[in-house]
Design a protein around this motif. Structure first.
Motif, PDB file in Angstrom:
ATOM      1  N   HIS A  73       0.991  -1.272  -0.254  1.00 41.01           N
ATOM      2  CA  HIS A  73       0.147   0.067  -0.072  1.00 41.01           C
ATOM      3  C   HIS A  73       0.861   1.213   0.012  1.00 41.01           C
ATOM      4  O   HIS A  73       1.569   1.517   1.203  1.00 41.01           O
ATOM      5  CB  HIS A  73      -0.811   0.117   1.159  1.00 41.01           C
ATOM      6  CG  HIS A  73      -1.760  -1.127   1.437  1.00 41.01           C
ATOM      7  ND1 HIS A  73      -3.002  -0.952   1.225  1.00 41.01           N
ATOM      8  CD2 HIS A  73      -1.551  -2.372   1.586  1.00 41.01           C
ATOM      9  CE1 HIS A  73      -3.669  -2.079   1.344  1.00 41.01           C
ATOM     10  NE2 HIS A  73      -2.910  -3.103   1.626  1.00 41.01           N
ATOM     11  N   GLN A  76       0.784   4.120   2.692  1.00 48.99           N
ATOM     12  CA  GLN A  76       0.835   3.875   4.095  1.00 48.99           C
ATOM     13  C   GLN A  76       2.533   3.498   4.429  1.00 48.99           C
ATOM     14  O   GLN A  76       2.769   3.273   5.577  1.00 48.99           O
ATOM     15  CB  GLN A  76       0.227   2.057   4.396  1.00 48.99           C
ATOM     16  CG  GLN A  76      -1.043   2.288   4.229  1.00 48.99           C
ATOM     17  CD  GLN A  76      -1.801   0.771   4.360  1.00 48.99           C
ATOM     18  OE1 GLN A  76      -1.381   0.089   5.024  1.00 48.99           O
ATOM     19  NE2 GLN A  76      -3.054   0.839   4.156  1.00 48.99           N
ATOM     20  N   LEU A  87      -5.971  -5.837  13.242  1.00 49.87           N
ATOM     21  CA  LEU A  87      -6.118  -5.377  12.125  1.00 49.87           C
ATOM     22  C   LEU A  87      -7.236  -4.079  12.045  1.00 49.87           C
ATOM     23  O   LEU A  87      -6.982  -2.719  11.647  1.00 49.87           O
ATOM     24  CB  LEU A  87      -6.799  -6.295  11.017  1.00 49.87           C
ATOM     25  CG  LEU A  87      -7.376  -5.657   9.843  1.00 49.87           C
ATOM     26  CD1 LEU A  87      -6.135  -5.142   8.873  1.00 49.87           C
ATOM     27  CD2 LEU A  87      -8.117  -6.652   8.739  1.00 49.87           C
ATOM     28  N   LEU A  91      -6.173  -0.228  11.419  1.00 49.90           N
ATOM     29  CA  LEU A  91      -6.836   0.564  10.064  1.00 49.90           C
ATOM     30  C   LEU A  91      -7.094   1.828  10.646  1.00 49.90           C
ATOM     31  O   LEU A  91      -7.112   2.906   9.963  1.00 49.90           O
ATOM     32  CB  LEU A  91      -7.937  -0.356   9.493  1.00 49.90           C
ATOM     33  CG  LEU A  91      -7.352  -1.487   8.712  1.00 49.90           C
ATOM     34  CD1 LEU A  91      -8.771  -2.121   8.104  1.00 49.90           C
ATOM     35  CD2 LEU A  91      -6.771  -1.006   7.535  1.00 49.90           C
ATOM     36  N   ARG A 200     -11.431  -2.494  -1.464  1.00 55.70           N
ATOM     37  CA  ARG A 200     -10.505  -2.784  -0.458  1.00 55.70           C
ATOM     38  C   ARG A 200     -10.731  -3.945   0.272  1.00 55.70           C
ATOM     39  O   ARG A 200      -9.773  -4.937   0.384  1.00 55.70           O
ATOM     40  CB  ARG A 200     -10.435  -1.745   0.488  1.00 55.70           C
ATOM     41  CG  ARG A 200      -9.681  -1.659   1.567  1.00 55.70           C
ATOM     42  CD  ARG A 200      -9.609  -0.432   2.474  1.00 55.70           C
ATOM     43  NE  ARG A 200      -8.375  -0.514   2.957  1.00 55.70           N
ATOM     44  CZ  ARG A 200      -7.605   0.378   3.337  1.00 55.70           C
ATOM     45  NH1 ARG A 200      -7.923   1.583   2.603  1.00 55.70           N
ATOM     46  NH2 ARG A 200      -6.403   0.457   3.761  1.00 55.70           N
ATOM     47  N   PHE A 201     -11.960  -4.584   0.771  1.00 58.49           N
ATOM     48  CA  PHE A 201     -12.339  -5.621   1.129  1.00 58.49           C
ATOM     49  C   PHE A 201     -13.818  -5.620   1.322  1.00 58.49           C
ATOM     50  O   PHE A 201     -14.470  -4.601   1.397  1.00 58.49           O
ATOM     51  CB  PHE A 201     -11.391  -6.280   2.417  1.00 58.49           C
ATOM     52  CG  PHE A 201     -11.547  -5.430   3.455  1.00 58.49           C
ATOM     53  CD1 PHE A 201     -11.876  -4.135   3.654  1.00 58.49           C
ATOM     54  CD2 PHE A 201     -11.329  -6.129   4.906  1.00 58.49           C
ATOM     55  CE1 PHE A 201     -12.078  -3.448   5.010  1.00 58.49           C
ATOM     56  CE2 PHE A 201     -11.479  -5.185   6.016  1.00 58.49           C
ATOM     57  CZ  PHE A 201     -11.704  -4.069   5.931  1.00 58.49           C
ATOM     58  N   HIS A 228      -8.368  -8.051  -0.251  1.00 54.32           N
ATOM     59  CA  HIS A 228      -8.014  -8.672   1.154  1.00 54.32           C
ATOM     60  C   HIS A 228      -9.090  -9.917   1.419  1.00 54.32           C
ATOM     61  O   HIS A 228     -10.372  -9.684   1.354  1.00 54.32           O
ATOM     62  CB  HIS A 228      -8.060  -7.946   2.224  1.00 54.32           C
ATOM     63  CG  HIS A 228      -6.871  -6.625   1.868  1.00 54.32           C
ATOM     64  ND1 HIS A 228      -7.165  -5.285   1.589  1.00 54.32           N
ATOM     65  CD2 HIS A 228      -5.619  -6.536   2.443  1.00 54.32           C
ATOM     66  CE1 HIS A 228      -6.226  -4.914   1.447  1.00 54.32           C
ATOM     67  NE2 HIS A 228      -4.841  -5.425   2.076  1.00 54.32           N
ATOM     68  N   GLU A 231      -8.273 -12.172   6.842  1.00 53.63           N
ATOM     69  CA  GLU A 231      -7.018 -11.881   7.310  1.00 53.63           C
ATOM     70  C   GLU A 231      -7.024 -12.175   8.991  1.00 53.63           C
ATOM     71  O   GLU A 231      -6.154 -12.601   9.502  1.00 53.63           O
ATOM     72  CB  GLU A 231      -6.577 -10.638   6.875  1.00 53.63           C
ATOM     73  CG  GLU A 231      -5.265  -9.902   7.474  1.00 53.63           C
ATOM     74  CD  GLU A 231      -5.176  -8.614   7.062  1.00 53.63           C
ATOM     75  OE1 GLU A 231      -5.838  -7.887   6.511  1.00 53.63           O
ATOM     76  OE2 GLU A 231      -4.145  -7.886   7.582  1.00 53.63           O
ATOM     77  N   HIS A 267      -3.581 -12.276   2.017  1.00 57.11           N
ATOM     78  CA  HIS A 267      -3.530 -12.920   3.203  1.00 57.11           C
ATOM     79  C   HIS A 267      -4.120 -14.439   3.264  1.00 57.11           C
ATOM     80  O   HIS A 267      -3.433 -15.371   3.358  1.00 57.11           O
ATOM     81  CB  HIS A 267      -4.108 -12.154   4.463  1.00 57.11           C
ATOM     82  CG  HIS A 267      -3.592 -10.821   4.462  1.00 57.11           C
ATOM     83  ND1 HIS A 267      -2.282 -10.774   4.781  1.00 57.11           N
ATOM     84  CD2 HIS A 267      -4.168  -9.720   4.131  1.00 57.11           C
ATOM     85  CE1 HIS A 267      -2.041  -9.457   4.825  1.00 57.11           C
ATOM     86  NE2 HIS A 267      -3.030  -8.770   4.518  1.00 57.11           N
ATOM     87  N   ASP A 318       3.070  -5.983   1.990  1.00 58.54           N
ATOM     88  CA  ASP A 318       1.901  -5.174   2.751  1.00 58.54           C
ATOM     89  C   ASP A 318       2.360  -4.245   3.691  1.00 58.54           C
ATOM     90  O   ASP A 318       1.813  -3.975   4.856  1.00 58.54           O
ATOM     91  CB  ASP A 318       1.159  -6.342   3.739  1.00 58.54           C
ATOM     92  CG  ASP A 318      -0.255  -5.820   4.010  1.00 58.54           C
ATOM     93  OD1 ASP A 318      -0.808  -4.800   3.391  1.00 58.54           O
ATOM     94  OD2 ASP A 318      -0.754  -6.418   5.111  1.00 58.54           O
TER      95      ASP A 318
HETATM   96  N1  GUN Z   1      -7.639  -5.064   4.979  1.00 49.48           N
HETATM   97  C1  GUN Z   1      -8.296  -4.064   4.552  1.00 49.48           C
HETATM   98  N2  GUN Z   1      -7.431  -2.988   4.222  1.00 49.48           N
HETATM   99  C2  GUN Z   1      -6.350  -3.384   4.683  1.00 49.48           C
HETATM  100  C3  GUN Z   1      -4.849  -2.617   4.696  1.00 49.48           C
HETATM  101  O1  GUN Z   1      -4.820  -1.596   4.589  1.00 49.48           O
HETATM  102  N3  GUN Z   1      -3.947  -3.398   5.391  1.00 49.48           N
HETATM  103  C4  GUN Z   1      -4.162  -4.922   5.609  1.00 49.48           C
HETATM  104  N4  GUN Z   1      -3.064  -5.545   6.113  1.00 49.48           N
HETATM  105  N5  GUN Z   1      -5.470  -5.251   5.703  1.00 49.48           N
HETATM  106  C5  GUN Z   1      -6.364  -4.817   5.148  1.00 49.48           C
END
Ligand code: GUN
Ligand code: ZN
Length: 455
Positions: A73, A76, A87, A91, A200-201, A228, A231, A267, A318
């Motif tokens: 990312h 970040q 997590l 975030l 994103r997820f 993602h 995770e 993940h 990551d």
């Molecule tokens: N899951 C959704 N966004 C993120 C992120 O920015 N980093 C990580 N590790 N997991 C996520």
């Protein structure tokens, strides 16, 4: 038609599978004016090829294919190493605020330049990257990617629910902005740049947005999807609350058209065997991010299961969930994080997952990942002598050299980085860290040191 033929000389390590490789101690490869590899082998043989216009002599150094980071990312970068629990807390505390700052295109430009320069200095030649939700700053990030000369697959984050208000998008706008960016950038810089649609997820995307990401991906040939998956246990519970428990996390992506051979899910730690089968049958790829899994206490990647199901996976830094930019650190963590599942990772396998394995995950194995004839010359020149205080490379086996590289290596080993035959990074001379070697070959001459001053 340019006829330049450059011979690159060095200790060439060529990974061909997780357990197989070729190694030429006195090796070389020939590249043409387009930066494509025309021959690989022993230097004494290759130097006899007619028409060589130049030799780059790295004979004291180890040469590896460029490293491939399949999940990172960009915005970040500044929060690496800042811990805040697991997590979802992390975030909210660090990742979302630093992504809000990326709205400023001036800041985005300088951070993006720093990001890609840092990747090259760490030996990474290909990366699959998340930007932020901001269209203008993602444009800026693509410009920096182009300037860097790197092979970059990147996309604007898509997010229309369960995130801070300032990062939430209108669903239609998110889709349109992603489409505009893909039109502008997919295939740019002679195909070094590709677009990845980036929901994103499942937690931060409505079903409509996930479906739109799948549709867009099918409309842009050779584009990608990145997201993602599974995770963290609390994340999985929240996804279940949102989508109901008749579908698994993986099935949500399947039903919205987001799985497939050009999808890279990060993940995949807490997966059922049904979900593993679904990944296999859909040919979905996984980014394994062991430094992040450790840092965010997400869990242990089940390497034995991934091996058993033959699901393609490769390594991701990551950033900033993972603190380390350098894939040698990530390779080391790949082994360390197998303590629970008793999966042993050899240095050779770790190097494979950070090179050819990464190229396969990104469907770029005809283009990069090792020194096969016809591929692009994406490679790094490494000083491994500074990892060993007693022996020279000639005294050690390649297994020993790579073991020290994986367990001790970082950017200090990276002397030069090349992509498509072009030098894109060179370590400043003073940092070559060869002082130790000089010390070995030339012990300090006491007679030449200045006499002690006495009164
Ligand atoms: N899951 C959704 N966004 C993120 C992120 O920015 N980093 C990580 N590790 N997991 C996520
Ligand atoms: Zn991530």
């Amino acid at each position: 038609m340019p006829t330049e033929k450059i011979l690159v000389r060095g200790k060439i390590y060529n990974p061909t599978s997780p357990s197989q490789w070729e190694y030429y101690t006195n090796g070389a490869f020939l590249m043409n004016a387009l930066g494509r590899i025309e021959a690989v082998g022993e230097y004494p043989l290759l130097k006899q090829i007619q028409g060589i216009t130049m030799t780059l002599d790295f004979s004291d150094y180890l040469i590896l294919p460029g490293l491939i980071d399949v999940h990172t990312h960009l915005p970040q970068l500044p929060i690496r190493g800042k811990t805040a629990g697991t997590l979802l807390d992390w975030l909210n505390r660090y990742a979302f605020p630093v992504e809000e700052a990326f709205a400023d295109t001036v800041y985005a430009e300088s951070l993006s330049r720093l990001f890609f320069e840092s990747l090259k200095a760490n030996g990474t030649t290909t990366a699959m990257v998340y930007s932020s939700v901001h269209e203008a700053s993602t444009n800026t990030a693509f410009e920096a990617a182009q300037y860097s000369g790197m092979r970059v697959i990147m996309g604007k984050v898509m997010m229309d629910q369960h995130a801070p208000q300032s990062l939430l998008e209108n669903t239609k706008e998110s889709i349109l902005a992603s489409e505009r960016l893909a039109k502008s950038w997919h295939g740019e810089n002679n195909d070094l740049i590709r677009y990845a649609f980036t929901p994103r997820f499942a937690l931060s995307c409505s079903q409509e947005l996930l479906e739109a990401a799948g549709d867009l991906h099918r409309r842009f040939p050779e584009s990608y999807i990145q997201s993602h998956l599974s995770e963290n246990l609390t994340e999985i519970e929240e996804v279940e609350k949102l989508y109901g428990n008749q579908y698994s996390y993986t099935q949500i992506y399947q039903h919205t058209g987001c799985l497939g051979p050009r999808t890279v899910m990060a993940h995949g730690i807490h997966l059922s065997s049904e979900e593993l089968v679904l990944l296999l049958t859909s040919q979905t790829r996984i980014a394994h991010c062991p430094t992040s899994n450790f840092f965010l206490k997400s869990g242990f990647f089940n390497l034995p299961a991934f091996r058993k199901y033959h699901i393609p996976f490769a390594l991701g830094s990551d950033i900033g969930g993972g603190p380390d930019l350098c894939l040698f650190r990530v390779m080391r963590a790949m082994d360390e994080m197998q303590l629970k599942n008793h999966g042993f990772v050899s240095p050779m396998e770790a190097i494979y997952q950070g090179t050819l394995g990464g190229a396969k995950v990104l469907s770029l194995e005809d283009e990069t990942g090792n020194f096969q004839v016809g591929k692009s010359a994406d490679f790094i020149v490494l000083n491994t002598q500074n990892l060993n205080c007693l022996e020279t490379a000639e005294d050690q086996s390649i297994e020993e050299i790579l073991s020290q590289l994986v367990y001790l290596g970082d950017s200090s080993q990276v002397i030069k980085t090349f992509i498509r035959g072009q030098e894109v990074y060179s370590k400043p001379e003073a940092d070559f860290s060869t002082e130790f070697i000089k010390f070995q070959t030339h012990p300090p001459n006491v007679l030449q040191s200045p006499p002690l001053q006495t009164r």
